[in-house]
Scaffold this active site. Structure first.
Site, mmCIF file in Angstrom:
data_model
loop_
_atom_site.group_PDB
_atom_site.id
_atom_site.type_symbol
_atom_site.label_atom_id
_atom_site.label_comp_id
_atom_site.label_asym_id
_atom_site.label_seq_id
_atom_site.Cartn_x
_atom_site.Cartn_y
_atom_site.Cartn_z
ATOM 1 N N HIS A 112 23.890 -42.080 -9.889
ATOM 2 C CA HIS A 112 23.102 -42.786 -10.908
ATOM 3 C C HIS A 112 23.126 -42.050 -12.242
ATOM 4 O O HIS A 112 22.239 -42.241 -13.065
ATOM 5 C CB HIS A 112 21.670 -42.971 -10.407
ATOM 6 C CG HIS A 112 21.602 -43.772 -9.148
ATOM 7 N ND1 HIS A 112 21.841 -45.127 -9.102
ATOM 8 C CD2 HIS A 112 21.402 -43.396 -7.856
ATOM 9 C CE1 HIS A 112 21.748 -45.564 -7.858
ATOM 10 N NE2 HIS A 112 21.493 -44.518 -7.075
ATOM 11 N N CYS A 160 0.824 -1.203 0.000
ATOM 12 C CA CYS A 160 0.000 0.000 0.000
ATOM 13 C C CYS A 160 0.866 1.264 0.000
ATOM 14 O O CYS A 160 2.003 1.241 0.458
ATOM 15 C CB CYS A 160 -0.875 0.024 1.238
ATOM 16 S SG CYS A 160 -1.896 -1.428 1.408
ATOM 17 N N TRP A 206 -2.993 -2.507 -1.533
ATOM 18 C CA TRP A 206 -2.633 -3.858 -1.949
ATOM 19 C C TRP A 206 -3.278 -4.762 -0.919
ATOM 20 O O TRP A 206 -2.847 -4.814 0.230
ATOM 21 C CB TRP A 206 -1.110 -4.015 -1.970
ATOM 22 C CG TRP A 206 -0.686 -5.181 -2.790
ATOM 23 C CD1 TRP A 206 -0.621 -5.237 -4.155
ATOM 24 C CD2 TRP A 206 -0.284 -6.468 -2.333
ATOM 25 N NE1 TRP A 206 -0.205 -6.481 -4.557
ATOM 26 C CE2 TRP A 206 0.014 -7.257 -3.472
ATOM 27 C CE3 TRP A 206 -0.139 -7.052 -1.079
ATOM 28 C CZ2 TRP A 206 0.428 -8.573 -3.394
ATOM 29 C CZ3 TRP A 206 0.276 -8.374 -0.995
ATOM 30 C CH2 TRP A 206 0.568 -9.113 -2.153
ATOM 31 N N GLU A 228 15.451 -25.498 -6.196
ATOM 32 C CA GLU A 228 15.164 -24.062 -6.222
ATOM 33 C C GLU A 228 16.435 -23.250 -6.513
ATOM 34 O O GLU A 228 16.404 -22.290 -7.282
ATOM 35 C CB GLU A 228 14.526 -23.649 -4.880
ATOM 36 C CG GLU A 228 14.249 -22.163 -4.698
ATOM 37 C CD GLU A 228 13.309 -21.548 -5.719
ATOM 38 O OE1 GLU A 228 12.725 -22.277 -6.533
ATOM 39 O OE2 GLU A 228 13.195 -20.313 -5.731
ATOM 40 N N LYS A 253 6.254 -12.517 -15.082
ATOM 41 C CA LYS A 253 6.024 -12.661 -13.639
ATOM 42 C C LYS A 253 4.819 -13.554 -13.363
ATOM 43 O O LYS A 253 4.816 -14.332 -12.421
ATOM 44 C CB LYS A 253 5.817 -11.281 -13.004
ATOM 45 C CG LYS A 253 5.675 -11.309 -11.495
ATOM 46 C CD LYS A 253 6.957 -11.751 -10.815
ATOM 47 C CE LYS A 253 6.770 -12.067 -9.353
ATOM 48 N NZ LYS A 253 7.828 -12.950 -8.839
ATOM 49 N N GLU A 299 17.367 -19.202 -14.371
ATOM 50 C CA GLU A 299 16.436 -18.212 -14.916
ATOM 51 C C GLU A 299 17.018 -16.800 -14.992
ATOM 52 O O GLU A 299 16.661 -16.052 -15.888
ATOM 53 C CB GLU A 299 15.084 -18.234 -14.204
ATOM 54 C CG GLU A 299 15.102 -17.841 -12.758
ATOM 55 C CD GLU A 299 13.734 -18.003 -12.094
ATOM 56 O OE1 GLU A 299 12.709 -17.957 -12.774
ATOM 57 O OE2 GLU A 299 13.725 -18.165 -10.870
ATOM 58 N N ARG A 311 4.959 0.177 -6.381
ATOM 59 C CA ARG A 311 4.917 -0.708 -5.214
ATOM 60 C C ARG A 311 3.935 -1.857 -5.402
ATOM 61 O O ARG A 311 3.916 -2.800 -4.626
ATOM 62 C CB ARG A 311 4.492 0.090 -3.971
ATOM 63 C CG ARG A 311 5.489 1.144 -3.565
ATOM 64 C CD ARG A 311 4.837 2.178 -2.664
ATOM 65 N NE ARG A 311 4.510 1.663 -1.352
ATOM 66 C CZ ARG A 311 5.233 1.878 -0.266
ATOM 67 N NH1 ARG A 311 6.316 2.605 -0.333
ATOM 68 N NH2 ARG A 311 4.870 1.399 0.889
ATOM 69 N N LYS A 356 16.816 -20.787 -9.718
ATOM 70 C CA LYS A 356 17.151 -19.356 -9.589
ATOM 71 C C LYS A 356 18.326 -19.009 -10.486
ATOM 72 O O LYS A 356 18.330 -17.989 -11.157
ATOM 73 C CB LYS A 356 17.530 -18.988 -8.146
ATOM 74 C CG LYS A 356 16.468 -18.804 -7.113
ATOM 75 C CD LYS A 356 15.522 -17.670 -7.305
ATOM 76 C CE LYS A 356 14.395 -18.010 -8.214
ATOM 77 N NZ LYS A 356 13.190 -18.571 -7.659
ATOM 78 N N ASN A 391 -1.631 1.956 6.077
ATOM 79 C CA ASN A 391 -0.746 0.873 5.620
ATOM 80 C C ASN A 391 -0.457 0.012 6.833
ATOM 81 O O ASN A 391 -0.282 0.536 7.942
ATOM 82 C CB ASN A 391 0.592 1.418 5.117
ATOM 83 C CG ASN A 391 0.466 2.079 3.763
ATOM 84 O OD1 ASN A 391 -0.621 2.156 3.198
ATOM 85 N ND2 ASN A 391 1.584 2.556 3.247
ATOM 86 N N GLY A 392 -0.329 -1.301 6.635
ATOM 87 C CA GLY A 392 -0.014 -2.186 7.758
ATOM 88 C C GLY A 392 -1.190 -3.100 8.067
ATOM 89 O O GLY A 392 -2.137 -3.191 7.292
HETATM 90 C C1 F6R Z 1 10.635 -18.778 -10.518
HETATM 91 C C2 F6R Z 1 9.260 -18.332 -10.639
HETATM 92 C C3 F6R Z 1 8.284 -19.236 -11.302
HETATM 93 C C4 F6R Z 1 6.960 -19.230 -10.538
HETATM 94 C C5 F6R Z 1 5.883 -20.015 -11.311
HETATM 95 C C6 F6R Z 1 4.588 -20.088 -10.537
HETATM 96 O O1 F6R Z 1 11.415 -17.818 -9.890
HETATM 97 O O2 F6R Z 1 8.917 -17.269 -10.218
HETATM 98 O O3 F6R Z 1 8.776 -20.529 -11.402
HETATM 99 O O4 F6R Z 1 7.168 -19.766 -9.269
HETATM 100 O O5 F6R Z 1 5.660 -19.427 -12.544
HETATM 101 O O6 F6R Z 1 4.087 -18.818 -10.292
HETATM 102 P P1 F6R Z 1 3.014 -18.568 -9.169
HETATM 103 O O7 F6R Z 1 3.630 -18.871 -7.865
HETATM 104 O O8 F6R Z 1 2.632 -17.127 -9.315
HETATM 105 O O9 F6R Z 1 1.857 -19.496 -9.455
#
Ligand code: F6R
Length: 611
Positions: free
Chosen positions: A507, A2, A74, A484, A606, A491, A27, A488, A100-101
């Site tokens: 294996h 927010c 938000w 993970e 995203k 990507e 934000r 990271k 906010n909060g």
């Molecule tokens: C990796 C990443 C993606 C998401 C995936 C699912 O850093 O961000 O692998 O985790 O696209 O996205 P959500 O969690 O929004 O369903």
């Protein structure tokens, strides 16, 4: 997250408020609103969607006035809607407030106020506070005292700005745990949640501290503590530019979001850990308590990073809640005609709440009669709305495409779900549950410790920035962390990386190991420690370069690995939350050193709303 903006001076407030709200758009938000004081009345406008919608709905000719407050929301309590947007008004229509909060005890306050006849229009926690201020005004007579008396009854966090048609020459602002600054202009004052909103108007600012309240008029600002002790504040000059402010002084959103994790973890736990009971309070699951207690099987489905969180959840739930769990890629689940029984409970994990495959899996499971529950970040997102219940992770908007803070908060929420079900089923002793609570509460400060000095990780990144391949190994709870870490890295730096359960190495992948292969091994002291040490030796015997994540005080590993990054110790089940952080930083620094676009890596979005 927010955003707050407020103005008091000689000019029309509206254009400045709209401009300020637009500057806060970075934000992340889902709705916005303004309240302007004119002719002894509050003129209110709130709109779900973009600030441009609000702008259309509030033409300047109808909203003149030189005192006003504005907000981008938000959602945390209640879905994004016109009604839930801020400002919120008191029942008598004389007070408007933005916040906010999170007001943690809003339910208790709301129940008391409802008994006194107050009517609530929204599903927000904020509305309880504005009505409480109206109630306190009956005692105090003036707005400032009323705000102070109300805030003393509040548990939680706030940055607020309050105006009243009965005292139309002031804005009252207060802060606890939610940033707030006062902007000092010539015969005018501003309030904002961050300097980005006001620096085109003034660079002279006063930083409010927790527990402070201030009264702004056109020509003055007075600061006190909530306990009414006067405070003299210094005026500072803002020297940084807007882009720097948006990223909180960091070079990238991803780094900002990594650094935010102590706070986002606190937010994920806030008001939810019942230490003495060894239990969790998750109100979004209240209506499905029986369902969870009687579930024969839990299915977790998600994509990408959220799927990795689900894998950790599987280990947690099976170990402590003693319930059988299956984790499946949402994209596979929807197409393989899964067998679903009415006693199955499906958890969908999604940061965005909009991922097409996860949503399709939800609909498929519902069609087959399963109960579906969401673990989402974005309040009011499609998955959250279509689920029968669920838990928000409260990580705030994640802007960097690579998910970081959402992952650690998903893990916290999965721990809380485990705690709740284990408590319900009495599947482990009370002592074990209490230890889980205690260790959970200790996590944020342990994360702070890891983040305090990142120079060693940066040096390792420098060493390996030109590598073409990476292998990540982990066992047990930390096998998903290996996945993970590899995700990271690939990507954002475009280096080929693979995650494996360490024992699987022999294996197949072991064939890849030579002096050019960096191998990241998660080797913190858990039940698989001895085994993973053997895996490190296997890598070293083939001249691989080992970067180990190990616990503070583990000197033995220093003699085996080429590089050792130390993290504090915690329970096995919570160790992924700490161990993933150096891996996030390692990928970040490598990507930066390779000149990659960290926040918006190529080919990625995203929120993946297509199949
Ligand atoms: C990796 C990443 C993606 C998401 C995936 C699912 O850093 O961000 O692998 O985790 O696209 O996205 P959500 O969690 O929004 O369903």
């Amino acid at each position: 997250m927010c955003g707050i903006i407020g103005y008091i001076g000689n000019n029309n407030a509206l254009p400045m408020l709209i401009d300020g709200l637009k500057r806060l758009e970075y934000r992340g938000y889902d709705s916005s609103g303004i309240a302007i004081l004119r002719d002894g009345e509050i003129h209110l406008q709130k709109k779900v969607g973009k600030v441009s919608e609000l702008e259309k709905a509030a033409p300047l000719k109808d909203y003149t006035g030189s005192i006003g407050i504005g907000h981008t929301r938000w959602a945390t309590h209640g879905e994004p809607s016109d009604v839930n947007a801020h400002p919120h008004m008191s029942n008598d229509g004389t007070i408007a407030m933005i916040h906010n909060g999170i007001i943690e005890n809003y339910h208790t306050i709301k129940t008391k106020l409802e008994k006194l006849g107050y009517k609530f229009k929204s599903a927000t926690d904020t509305e309880a506070l504005v009505h409480l201020i109206q109630e306190m005004k009956k005692v105090s007579g003036d707005l400032e005292t009323a705000v102070r008396l109300a805030l003393r009854q509040v548990d939680g966090t706030y940055g607020i700005a309050v105006v009243s048609s009965q005292e139309p020459d002031k804005i009252i602002v207060a802060r606890k745990g939610s940033p707030l600054i006062i902007g000092v202009g010539e015969n005018e004052h501003y309030v904002a949640s961050d300097a980005a909103a006001i620096i085109p108007y003034t660079r002279q600012v006063v930083y409010m501290e927790d527990g402070e309240i201030a009264v702004l008029t056109k020509n003055t600002f007075e600061t006190k503590t909530i306990d009414n002790v006067e405070k003299i504040k210094q005026i500072h000059e803002v020297t940084f530019d807007i882009e720097e402010i948006e990223k909180g002084g960091y070079d990238h959103f991803m780094l900002k979001e990594i650094m935010e994790q102590p706070e986002t973890l606190r937010n994920a736990m806030r008001g939810r850990v019942l230490l003495n009971e060894g239990n969790a309070k998750l109100s979004g699951l209240n209506d499905v308590t029986l369902l969870l207690e009687n579930a024969q099987r839990i299915i977790i489905t998600a994509c990408g990073t959220s799927w990795h969180a689900g894998l950790v959840g599987e280990y947690m739930l099976e170990q402590y809640a003693k319930v059988s769990v299956e984790v499946e890629y949402a994209s596979e689940f929807r197409y393989r005609n899964p067998i679903i029984k009415p006693t199955d409970v499906l958890f969908l994990i999604s940061q965005s709440g909009e991922t097409a495959d996860t949503l399709a899996a939800l609909r498929e499971a519902k069609k087959k009669g399963a109960s579906v529950l969401g673990i989402c970040n974005v309040v009011g997102s499609t998955i959250a709305r279509e689920s029968q219940g669920g838990v928000y992770i409260h990580a705030g908007p994640e802007i960097g495409v690579a998910s970081t803070k959402a992952f650690s908060s998903q893990l916290v929420v999965l721990s809380l779900v485990t705690l709740l079900i284990a408590h319900q089923r009495e599947s482990v002793s009370h002592d074990v549950l209490m230890t889980m609570c205690k260790e959970l509460l200790d996590l944020p400060s342990k994360v702070e410790k890891i983040l305090k000095d990142t120079s060693q990780i940066e040096k390792i990144a420098e060493e390996f920035k030109t590598s073409n391949n990476f292998l990540y190994l982990g066992r047990g709870y930390n096998f998903p962390v290996a996945l993970e870490g590899a995700l990271k890295l690939k990507e954002i730096s475009y280096i080929h990386a693979e995650g494996y359960p360490a024992a699987e190495m022999k294996h197949g992948p072991i064939a890849l190991i030579d002096e050019n292969m960096p191998v990241v091994v998660i080797a913190t002291k858990d039940s698989t420690y001895e085994k993973i040490i053997s895996n490190i030796q296997e890598v070293k015997a083939r001249k691989g370069k080992v970067i180990a994540i190990a616990n503070d005080g583990d000197d033995h590993i220093d003699t085996l690995a080429d590089y050792v990054i130390k993290v504090p110790h915690t329970l096995d089940m919570l160790s992924p939350i700490l161990n993933v952080i150096p891996l996030q930083l390692l990928s970040y620094f490598i990507a930066v050193k390779r000149g990659c676009n960290v926040d918006q890596p190529r080919n990625l979005a995203k929120s993946v709303t297509v199949e």
